[in-house]
Design an enzyme around this catalytic site. Structure first.
Site, PDB file in Angstrom:
ATOM      1  N   TYR A 201      31.686  -9.649 -25.934  1.00 27.84           N
ATOM      2  CA  TYR A 201      32.914  -8.852 -25.808  1.00 27.84           C
ATOM      3  C   TYR A 201      33.435  -8.569 -27.197  1.00 27.84           C
ATOM      4  CZ  TYR A 201      37.684  -7.440 -24.592  1.00 27.84           C
ATOM      5  OH  TYR A 201      38.865  -6.744 -24.460  1.00 27.84           O
TER       6      TYR A 201
ATOM      7  N   ASP B 242      30.857 -10.197 -35.247  1.00 24.19           N
ATOM      8  CA  ASP B 242      32.211 -10.162 -34.705  1.00 24.19           C
ATOM      9  C   ASP B 242      32.714 -11.599 -34.676  1.00 24.19           C
ATOM     10  OD1 ASP B 242      34.545 -10.024 -33.347  1.00 24.19           O
ATOM     11  OD2 ASP B 242      33.799  -8.756 -31.711  1.00 24.19           O
TER      12      ASP B 242
ATOM     13  N   LYS C 283      42.674 -12.939 -34.364  1.00 24.61           N
ATOM     14  CA  LYS C 283      43.107 -14.247 -33.857  1.00 24.61           C
ATOM     15  C   LYS C 283      43.629 -15.194 -34.945  1.00 24.61           C
ATOM     16  CE  LYS C 283      40.457 -13.497 -29.723  1.00 24.61           C
ATOM     17  NZ  LYS C 283      40.969 -13.473 -28.396  1.00 24.61           N
TER      18      LYS C 283
HETATM   19  N1  PMP Z   1      36.018  -9.477 -30.496  1.00 18.23           N
HETATM   20  C1  PMP Z   1      35.964 -10.693 -29.942  1.00 18.23           C
HETATM   21  C2  PMP Z   1      34.781 -11.574 -30.214  1.00 18.23           C
HETATM   22  C3  PMP Z   1      37.022 -11.134 -29.130  1.00 18.23           C
HETATM   23  O1  PMP Z   1      36.967 -12.338 -28.574  1.00 18.23           O
HETATM   24  C4  PMP Z   1      38.125 -10.270 -28.928  1.00 18.23           C
HETATM   25  C5  PMP Z   1      39.299 -10.694 -28.055  1.00 18.23           C
HETATM   26  N2  PMP Z   1      39.158 -11.744 -27.242  1.00 18.23           N
HETATM   27  C6  PMP Z   1      38.125  -9.023 -29.538  1.00 18.23           C
HETATM   28  C7  PMP Z   1      37.059  -8.648 -30.325  1.00 18.23           C
HETATM   29  C8  PMP Z   1      39.273  -8.100 -29.369  1.00 18.23           C
HETATM   30  O2  PMP Z   1      40.393  -8.578 -30.014  1.00 18.23           O
HETATM   31  P1  PMP Z   1      41.862  -8.111 -29.558  1.00 18.23           P
HETATM   32  O3  PMP Z   1      42.074  -8.685 -28.200  1.00 18.23           O
HETATM   33  O4  PMP Z   1      42.746  -8.688 -30.615  1.00 18.23           O
HETATM   34  O5  PMP Z   1      41.856  -6.625 -29.568  1.00 18.23           O
END
Ligand code: PMP
Length: 440
Positions: free
Chosen positions: A159, A254, A282
């Site tokens: 994700y 990511d 985060k």
């Molecule tokens: N990449 C990863 C690996 C994530 O876990 C998340 C959110 N859980 C995102 C991107 C997207 O981040 P955001 O919810 O701050 O848009």
């Protein structure tokens, strides 16, 4: 409310939940789709009424009825130093009194970026945005511009935020809602995304054989954490590095979850593999909205205004987020990571014993302070194996833990986030609760 009665509430908590929280839920239901501002919060994967949380401190949160819970949601990742850490609160409060944002560079941006680059030297230059989604979206645009290619390869169960092109076979809320992809994504956009099985280098090689010169980048969660925690198989990240390099494609890590989480330098430090581009979010915002992307300086030079790739943001580098981020990163020293590792290892071992004691089919997967209990005999290695786990058993377990005032992420395919404020006693209490919650 859909899902509200999937798991019957019992005892005293049922009585109170009919009062203040229920009234907030009723009002939220009338305002937000599904009553929430992010799908997983609706508890559809586990049933039961979603909590309304009014306060957090350390590893604990309090709901609108005053019930205290031990929290392993950790806001889905940012709160590695727990809720309302006094240093973070002070930093944000001081900055709020100074005003901002200013529509101009302010020192906090420089201070946070310097801390990030020191920990992740592969991010030679970086750019702040306001969410992980934005960071990924921008990194993909940059990868396409840098390579002159259009295709992006991702992994099933990975994700990367709700970027249109990446909502294919994604984990997190999409997986637990059993949506193969989102409605509203044009076929032309989705068809620019190639899928491979996580931990399967042969699948990646096959993509490059079929589409070789068209692939701009491979994007990967170096520790998959949105299908539950699935560690990279030994050599997988190294092989990805080699394959992308051989084919002139970029490797994007990511690290929105793993950055400053599985090590101060993220998964790239933990596994010793360096990507071309990294996305963060985060932890670096200490709980305030932030994201960042960065990498090789020749690539980042393509970003406007130094280059032709446009990317901008009114609230980018927001002073409050920078202050919270700096205060958080300053707390993350080697001792803290050692403590997190030790506490999380005790939790893992305790859960394993509880599983054995109950004689049930389940396993535990962990990397640092990221942990998932899967109702499956062995820890899964990819999304297909993740989907073999018993989701109904997880829902029952989640409800039983909640009755013991322990809040776990409300889906079987999410990581639990241990924070530096969870004490040994908190961990023991969790194991004790799990021992009875896991009884068949
Ligand atoms: N990449 C990863 C690996 C994530 O876990 C998340 C959110 N859980 C995102 C991107 C997207 O981040 P955001 O919810 O701050 O848009």
């Amino acid at each position: 409310m859909t899902g509200a009665d999937a798991v019957p509430r019992t005892g005293a908590r049922a009585a109170v939940s009919a009062t203040v929280s229920a009234e907030w839920r009723r009002r939220a239901d009338g305002l937000f789709p599904g009553g929430v501002n992010s799908p997983v919060r609706a508890y559809r994967a586990v049933g039961g009424e979603p909590p309304i949380i009014v306060r957090g401190e350390g590893p604990r949160v309090w709901d609108a009825d005053g019930v205290e819970h031990l929290d392993y949601v950790g806001a889905f990742g940012p709160l590695i130093v727990g809720h309302a850490h006094p240093r973070v609160v002070a930093a944000v409060t001081e900055q709020a009194a100074r005003g901002g944002p200013f529509g101009a560079t302010s020192p906090g941006e420089v201070e946070l970026a310097e801390r990030i680059r020191e920990a992740l030297p592969s991010m030679e230059r970086l750019r702040f945005v306001s969410s992980g989604t934005e960071a990924v979206m921008s990194a993909l645009r940059l990868a396409r511009a840098a390579t002159g290619r259009d295709l992006i390869a991702k992994f099933e169960g990975g994700y990367h935020g709700h970027v249109d092109s990446l909502l294919a076979q994604a984990g997190s809320g999409l997986a637990t809602l059993a949506l193969p992809a989102s409605a509203g994504v044009p076929g032309s956009v989705a068809s620019g995304t190639l899928l491979a099985r996580y931990n399967d280098l042969a699948a990646v090689r096959a993509l490059f054989e079929a589409y070789g010169e068209g692939i701009a980048a491979v994007i990967v969660e170096p520790v998959a954490a949105n299908m539950g925690v699935v560690p990279p198989a030994p050599g997988f990240l190294e092989d990805l590095r080699a394959v992308t390099r051989d084919h002139g494609a970029l490797l994007i890590f990511d690290e929105v979850i793993t950055g400053f989480r599985v090590a101060r330098g993220g998964a790239q430090a933990r596994y010793g593999v360096l990507p071309d581009l990294t996305t963060l979010g985060k932890v670096i915002g200490g709980g305030l909205p932030v994201g960042a992307y960065g990498g090789r300086s020749d690539l980042m030079a393509l970003i406007a205004p130094s280059g032709p790739v446009y990317q901008a943001g009114t609230l980018s580098g927001h002073p409050l987020a920078m202050a919270a981020g700096c205060a958080t990163l300053d707390l993350l020293d080697a001792d803290l990571y050692d403590r997190l590792e030790a506490r999380s290892a005790v939790l893992e071992a305790g859960l394993r014993e509880a599983i054995e004691g109950a004689g049930i089919t389940a396993s535990v997967s962990r990397v640092g302070s990221l942990l998932t209990l899967f109702f499956r005999a062995t820890p899964p290695r990819d999304f297909d194996e993740v989907r073999e786990a018993d989701a109904a058993a997880f829902a029952r377990f989640h409800a039983a833990m909640r009755d013991a005032a322990i809040l776990l992420p409300p889906a079987s395919q999410e990581a639990w986030f241990v924070s530096a404020t969870h004490t040994g006693a908190d961990i023991e209490r969790t194991i004790t609760a799990a021992r009875s919650a896991l009884q068949p």
